[in-house]
Motif scaffolding. Structure first.
Motif, short mmCIF file in Angstrom:
data_model
loop_
_atom_site.label_atom_id
_atom_site.label_comp_id
_atom_site.label_asym_id
_atom_site.label_seq_id
_atom_site.Cartn_x
_atom_site.Cartn_y
_atom_site.Cartn_z
N GLN A 459 0.57 -1.33 0.08
CA GLN A 459 -0.12 -0.11 -0.33
C GLN A 459 0.71 1.59 0.02
O GLN A 459 0.91 2.78 -0.26
CB GLN A 459 -1.26 0.25 1.44
N TRP A 460 2.03 1.10 -0.01
CA TRP A 460 3.12 2.25 0.26
C TRP A 460 4.50 2.01 -0.57
O TRP A 460 5.11 1.19 -0.90
CB TRP A 460 3.64 2.44 2.09
N LEU A 461 4.51 2.98 -1.55
CA LEU A 461 5.42 3.16 -2.42
C LEU A 461 5.86 4.27 -2.54
O LEU A 461 5.74 5.79 -2.96
CB LEU A 461 5.28 2.40 -4.07
N PHE A 462 7.18 4.92 -2.07
CA PHE A 462 7.81 6.04 -2.04
C PHE A 462 9.02 5.97 -3.46
O PHE A 462 10.08 5.33 -3.38
CB PHE A 462 8.74 6.13 -0.01
N VAL A 463 9.54 6.55 -3.95
CA VAL A 463 10.21 7.20 -5.06
C VAL A 463 11.39 8.10 -5.02
O VAL A 463 11.03 9.05 -5.16
CB VAL A 463 9.11 7.00 -6.45
N PHE A 464 12.34 7.70 -5.13
CA PHE A 464 13.70 8.37 -4.90
C PHE A 464 14.31 8.39 -6.08
O PHE A 464 15.47 7.17 -6.62
CB PHE A 464 14.00 8.23 -4.41
N ILE A 465 13.99 8.60 -7.58
CA ILE A 465 14.98 8.07 -8.54
C ILE A 465 15.11 9.41 -9.28
O ILE A 465 14.77 9.69 -9.76
CB ILE A 465 14.30 7.35 -9.73
N GLY A 466 16.36 9.93 -9.58
CA GLY A 466 16.98 10.75 -10.75
C GLY A 466 16.87 12.42 -10.56
O GLY A 466 16.02 12.46 -9.19
N ALA A 467 16.44 13.44 -11.09
CA ALA A 467 16.51 14.42 -11.22
C ALA A 467 15.97 15.33 -11.82
O ALA A 467 16.69 15.07 -13.12
CB ALA A 467 16.97 15.17 -9.83
N GLU A 468 15.34 16.31 -11.93
CA GLU A 468 15.17 16.93 -12.94
C GLU A 468 14.56 18.88 -13.09
O GLU A 468 14.19 18.91 -11.69
CB GLU A 468 12.90 16.60 -13.50
N PRO A 469 15.16 19.38 -13.08
CA PRO A 469 14.98 20.87 -13.21
C PRO A 469 14.03 22.11 -13.52
O PRO A 469 13.03 21.39 -14.60
CB PRO A 469 16.73 21.42 -13.57
#
Length: 553
Positions: A459-469
């Motif tokens: 029930q919980w997904l936290f996403v930390f992928i890459g970066a977009e300015p």
């Protein structure tokens, strides 16, 4: 409110020390303050509760660190709930200095004192004079409660709660089916009419599905510029922007900081930053952002919240900034510090559950709701590691999905060690999310691991992928690299070429863009070092270059 003298409370389980501390306090402050001492931590908490019920005002609380029922840090944590404006002082021996440093972050400790402090005229009274003076000058008006009513798996409800939390606005969250919430919905027109989320202000105003701008105004955040021309406009309230605002305002520039969401930026969502200089026991992103925000305000900077910038144009010597609502402000110089946002995860079904089980970033407001649940994190950099360690204190199991074979290339060693020490964190290498399913909110994830796909209840997904300015709004005005990051200084003159539309004989300063007087700092800048300390440093450096630019005009 009682008209009696304000109170100084001291708690120490050693009777002799307790009497000595109270004696020193009475000798100096007995005329203006009532001194109350307790020899047990729980006795001290009970005394504070009684004072609260009577309406007494507590100016300062001094607690010994080594006490059997509660140590001094635990005592001050509970005391904060009763008297949030009282100055907090920890009494400690030299051997407990590390605990005192930790308390600075845990309970926002105001000071710690080493015992013994003979003579008090040199080592005790100057400290207490400063603490009591700060208490006298502080605005101690407590805000009435703000209430938010919504649905558990509602993206707009999450957005409201996240906005309030990141802007340090206290609120009480209620599900729509709660009895008190039902009464508020009825008062707002009934369930057939009332649009959730419903925000009820301290004054009783009911805001139905408010925009961020409306909500910001309702809770007292500044959204309207005080004037139409400044010395310096800082766009973005992350570490680089806050650093620029602090240094700009402290050095005499009429400075305004414009932030679309909340101060702190991506770093403000970090549960704990442990490698930032000066905080040996770590500091949360929210704490760091709040202190920087207060520091900027102290020096006279103006902070605008929930204002989205849509254009930047040079008009002669002025640099004009346009807002989404059509309003404009101008300045001699501008610092771009808009930072970056996490890239969206490209997998079927995920976009349907954003704010309803899928979150980009730490989403710290959701952590308590993860109690005893299985949580999934996608990412391999420091932000993912910090979130994993923090969420492990709530979740039964934290699954970290990493595309590569290890964490060493992208994550700091201290975080890798902490993850290894947490028995309920599992790192899955060569793994990725390939899909999401659910009815109204996230219920299942499709995960591919080592080439094999399986379905996981989640029930919980936290996403930390890459970066977009966030730079698309700059259009053709400011030069950017192929990924959208802003080019500055030497990067603009590679191979001897001149920057596009550059009108001056000199080359751009180190952090200056192709528009004279427009600078970039922090993660938004091409090839910047993605660390909080470097972002703050670039914010300060950009202000120094602004001064140089203004001197040449």
């Amino acid at each position: 409110m009682s008209v009696d003298k304000p109170i100084i409370v001291t708690v120490d389980d050693d009777p002799g020390v307790s009497r000595a501390v109270a004696r020193d306090l009475r000798r100096r402050y007995g005329q203006q303050y009532r001194i109350v001492r307790a020899e047990e931590a729980l006795q001290g908490i009970d005394a504070l509760r009684e004072m609260r019920l009577r309406g007494d005002d507590v100016a300062a609380i001094l607690a010994d660190y080594r006490m059997p029922q509660l140590n001094g840090v635990q005592f001050l944590e509970q005391a904060m709930d009763l008297y949030p404006f009282a100055r907090r002082v920890l009494l400690t021996a030299y051997a407990d200095t590390d605990a005192a440093i930790q308390a600075i972050n845990v309970v926002d400790l105001d000071h710690y004192l080493l015992k013994p402090w003979d003579p008090p005229e040199e080592k005790f009274y100057p400290v207490m004079d400063g603490q009591l003076d700060a208490w006298q000058r502080a605005d101690r008006v407590e805000q009435a409660e703000l209430r938010v009513v919504g649905d558990r798996w509602s993206a707009p409800s999450y957005q409201v709660r996240d906005f309030l939390a990141r802007n340090h606005v206290p609120y009480r969250w209620m599900l729509a089916e709660d009895p008190e919430a039902a009464q508020l919905i009825t008062a707002a027109g009934g369930p057939e009419v009332c649009r959730l989320p419903l925000v009820v202000t301290a004054g009783g105003d009911a805001l139905q599905a408010p925009t961020q701008s409306t909500l910001a105004t309702a809770v007292g955040l500044s959204t309207t510029p005080a004037t139409d021309f400044y010395d310096l406009i800082v766009i973005g309230g992350g570490p680089a922007g806050l650093g620029a605002a602090v240094y700009g305002a402290s050095e005499g520039l009429n400075t305004v900081l414009v932030e679309a969401h909340a101060s702190g930026g991506q770093a403000g969502q970090s549960s704990r930053i442990e490698n930032y200089l000066g905080f040996p026991d770590g500091v949360s992103g929210q704490q760091l952002a709040d202190r920087a925000r207060r520091q900027a305000l102290k020096f006279g900077a103006e902070l605008l919240t929930a204002r989205k910038v849509t254009a930047l144009e040079p008009h002669g010597q002025a640099r004009v900034v346009s807002f989404k609502e059509g309003e404009q402000i101008a300045a001699h110089a501008v610092i771009l510090a808009t930072g970056v946002s996490y890239r969206r995860l490209d997998a079927p079904g995920l976009d349907d559950f954003v704010g309803r089980g899928v979150y980009y970033g730490a989403a710290l407001t959701e952590a308590p709701s993860c109690q005893d649940s299985e949580v999934y994190i996608v990412g391999a950099a420091n932000s993912a590691g910090q979130a994993a360690v923090y969420l492990s204190g709530f979740a039964s199991t934290v699954h970290v999905l990493v595309r590569g074979d290890g964490l060493e290339k992208s994550m700091s060693a201290y975080l890798i060690e902490q993850i290894a020490e947490k028995p309920n964190i599992r790192v899955h290498y060569r793994s990725q999310v390939t899909g999401a399913e659910g009815d109204g909110h996230l219920e299942r994830l499709r995960v591919e691991e080592d080439g094999k796909e399986y379905l996981a209840d989640a029930q919980w997904l936290f996403v930390f992928i890459g970066a977009e300015p966030y730079t698309s709004w700059l259009d053709e005005t400011v030069e950017r690299d192929g990924k959208g990051f802003v080019l500055t200084g030497p990067d603009l003159v590679v191979g001897g070429r001149r920057p596009k539309q550059w009108p001056l004989r000199r080359e751009p300063y180190f952090l200056e863009t192709n528009v004279p007087g427009v600078f970039a700092a922090g993660d938004v800048r091409s090839d910047s070092i993605k660390r909080v300390a470097s972002a703050v440093g670039e914010g300060a450096m950009a202000v120094a270059l602004v001064h140089r630019y203004l001197e040449k005009q």
